[in-house]
Scaffold this active site. Structure first.
Site, PDB file in Angstrom:
ATOM      1  N   HIS A 174      -5.159  -3.116  -2.842  1.00  0.00           N
ATOM      2  CA  HIS A 174      -4.730  -2.208  -3.915  1.00  0.00           C
ATOM      3  C   HIS A 174      -4.548  -2.942  -5.237  1.00  0.00           C
ATOM      4  CE1 HIS A 174      -4.137   1.162  -1.188  1.00  0.00           C
ATOM      5  NE2 HIS A 174      -3.731   0.248  -0.327  1.00  0.00           N
ATOM      6  N   LYS A 198     -11.767   0.857  -2.156  1.00  0.00           N
ATOM      7  CA  LYS A 198     -10.763   1.553  -2.958  1.00  0.00           C
ATOM      8  C   LYS A 198     -11.243   1.585  -4.418  1.00  0.00           C
ATOM      9  CE  LYS A 198      -7.560   1.149   0.702  1.00  0.00           C
ATOM     10  NZ  LYS A 198      -6.724   0.287   1.524  1.00  0.00           N
ATOM     11  N   SER A 237       0.803  -1.224   0.000  1.00  0.00           N
ATOM     12  CA  SER A 237       0.000   0.000   0.000  1.00  0.00           C
ATOM     13  C   SER A 237       0.835   1.273   0.000  1.00  0.00           C
ATOM     14  CB  SER A 237      -0.940  -0.004   1.203  1.00  0.00           C
ATOM     15  OG  SER A 237      -0.224  -0.162   2.407  1.00  0.00           O
TER      16      SER A 237
HETATM   17  C1  LIG Z   1      -6.876   0.041   2.990  1.00  0.00           C
HETATM   18  C2  LIG Z   1      -6.283  -1.286   3.272  1.00  0.00           C
HETATM   19  C3  LIG Z   1      -6.940  -2.205   4.085  1.00  0.00           C
HETATM   20  C4  LIG Z   1      -8.170  -1.861   4.852  1.00  0.00           C
HETATM   21  O1  LIG Z   1      -9.302  -1.829   4.027  1.00  0.00           O
HETATM   22  P1  LIG Z   1     -10.545  -0.968   4.517  1.00  0.00           P
HETATM   23  O2  LIG Z   1     -11.677  -1.540   3.746  1.00  0.00           O
HETATM   24  O3  LIG Z   1     -10.235   0.448   4.194  1.00  0.00           O
HETATM   25  O4  LIG Z   1     -10.679  -1.215   5.992  1.00  0.00           O
HETATM   26  C5  LIG Z   1      -6.387  -3.455   4.230  1.00  0.00           C
HETATM   27  N1  LIG Z   1      -5.241  -3.776   3.621  1.00  0.00           N
HETATM   28  C6  LIG Z   1      -4.572  -2.912   2.840  1.00  0.00           C
HETATM   29  C7  LIG Z   1      -3.315  -3.340   2.178  1.00  0.00           C
HETATM   30  C8  LIG Z   1      -5.075  -1.629   2.656  1.00  0.00           C
HETATM   31  O5  LIG Z   1      -4.396  -0.759   1.931  1.00  0.00           O
END
Ligand SMILES: *Cc1c(COP(=O)(O)O)cnc(C)c1O
Length: 392
Positions: free
Chosen positions: A214, A244, A186
């Site tokens: 991602h 995302k 990330s």
């Molecule tokens: C954003 C993210 C999460 C968490 O996901 P949410 O739905 O925002 O709680 C988990 N793992 C990674 C690698 C992330 O970037």
């Protein structure tokens, strides 16, 4: 104020002062998101270059309409856990769509990606087991590992030889073993070497959980990190988020039917939290329609990142996440403030989100950005980096 309340206030004040001294205090600022790219802060319009809304779908008219219609027909909240009141048909439909999209038998929705990772590892590993986590794996992978009470070993980032030596050392005494990694990291935007990790996992009978938060919608032609290699590298446990590229909210695990059935009964953040609102599922379903109908959409964020890196002479990126590592937190804060002056929103990323001494700008590209906006950002950043060098 009671004396207990006063000691709590003193504790908070001391901790905040410590954070301030290290330039580590975080403050969410009021920001209006007009669309996927244009945001307004303190009355100024900025180009958003740090969002994870990679495909601009959180602001897509059809996605908004799907959520609006679901909220109008089915209400705004789910009311309880699915195990208490049953689940809305849209949740089951979304699970089937995600499983088909990922090529797994089944899928399970969670309240968020973070909650998914707090649920998955503790349901599969316990005190007699071994969990190996990439050092740069997301905070919620590490949190899930600790919550499982298994022996936790952290392997050096993307270092399969280190992973293998930890397995050789600790696997014999462990009942079950899990390997946890991001698919796309990330804060660095690089890919995990999934084919090599899965081969080592096979050798040591370890189960691999890939966090594809991602990946979905942006790499492997939109199908995620498992498809970013010459031959697909599908881990048995693939989790991700709806929040995302899918422009909605919620988390999921794609896996076999038996594994999903086990988690339906055993993943505590699923059993003990309220189900997703139907509107979140409706939005994600519409986002999947759009992704499946338009292959070029999923390629665009990476193309823009490549254009940006080529312009600045940075290494070619493999995902739409481009880190510009500056080192000390103050430098990242300063560069971010300068970019904001130039009209771009790029939040500085500081410890503990990234290791000490690697504070950075984390620039992300959305399909909704124009080439001109990408070039403008590259020019602005080049100026800022040059000034910083000159000042050294
Ligand atoms: C954003 C993210 C999460 C968490 O996901 P949410 O739905 O925002 O709680 C988990 N793992 C990674 C690698 C992330 O970037």
């Amino acid at each position: 104020m009671t004396s207990a309340a006063a000691s709590l206030e003193r504790f908070a004040a001391d901790k905040l002062a410590q954070l301030d001294r290290k330039s580590l205090r975080r403050t969410p600022l009021v920001t209006q998101h007009h669309d996927a790219v244009r945001v307004e802060r303190d009355g100024r319009m900025l180009i958003n270059a740090c969002s994870n809304d990679y495909l601009g779908l959180a602001h897509h008219p059809e996605v908004i309409e799907a959520a609006r219609e679901a909220a109008a027909r089915y209400g705004t909240g789910a009311g309880a856990s699915r195990l208490v009141t049953g689940g809305h048909p849209l949740l089951f439909e979304l699970e089937q769509r995600l499983a088909a999209f990922k090529g797994t038998e089944d899928c399970l929705l969670f309240g968020s990606g973070y909650l998914a990772n707090l649920g998955i590892t503790p349901a599969l590993a316990g005190p007699d087991d071994l969990v190996l986590v990439d050092s740069l794996g997301h905070a919620c992978l590490h949190a899930g590992a600790r919550l499982s009470r298994a022996r936790v070993e952290v392997f050096r980032h993307n270092d399969v030889a280190h992973l293998r030596s930890l397995l050789a050392q600790h696997r014999p005494r462990a009942g079950r073993a899990l390997i946890l990694t991001d698919g796309v990291f990330s804060m660095d935007g690089d890919l995990a070497p999934l084919p090599e990790i899965l081969a080592v996992a096979e050798e040591f009978d370890a189960w691999t959980l890939v966090d594809d938060a991602h990946g979905i919608g942006v790499v492997g032609e939109g199908r995620g990190s498992a498809h970013a290699f010459d031959t697909p590298a599908a881990a048995p446990l693939q989790m991700g988020t709806l929040s995302k590229a899918l422009g909605s909210y919620g988390g999921y695990l794609c896996a076999s039917q038996r594994v999903c059935d086990l988690l339906r009964s055993r993943a505590r953040p699923l059993v003990f939290t309220t189900a997703l609102p139907p509107a979140s599922a409706a939005a994600a379903l519409k986002a999947l329609d759009l992704i499946e109908a338009d292959a070029a959409l999923c390629l665009r964020p990476l193309k823009l990142a490549q254009r940006f890196c080529a312009g600045l002479g940075l290494p070619a990126p493999v995902s739409p996440i481009v880190p510009v590592i500056l080192g000390p937190a103050e430098l990242a804060l300063h560069a971010s403030a300068e970019l904001q002056e130039a009209g771009y929103l790029v939040t500085p990323i500081r410890p503990p989100t990234v290791p000490d001494g690697t504070a950075r700008l984390r620039i992300t590209f959305s399909a909704a950005m124009s080439e001109a906006q990408v070039d403008g950002l590259a020019d602005a950043l080049a100026d800022i980096l040059q000034q910083a060098e000159a000042a050294e």
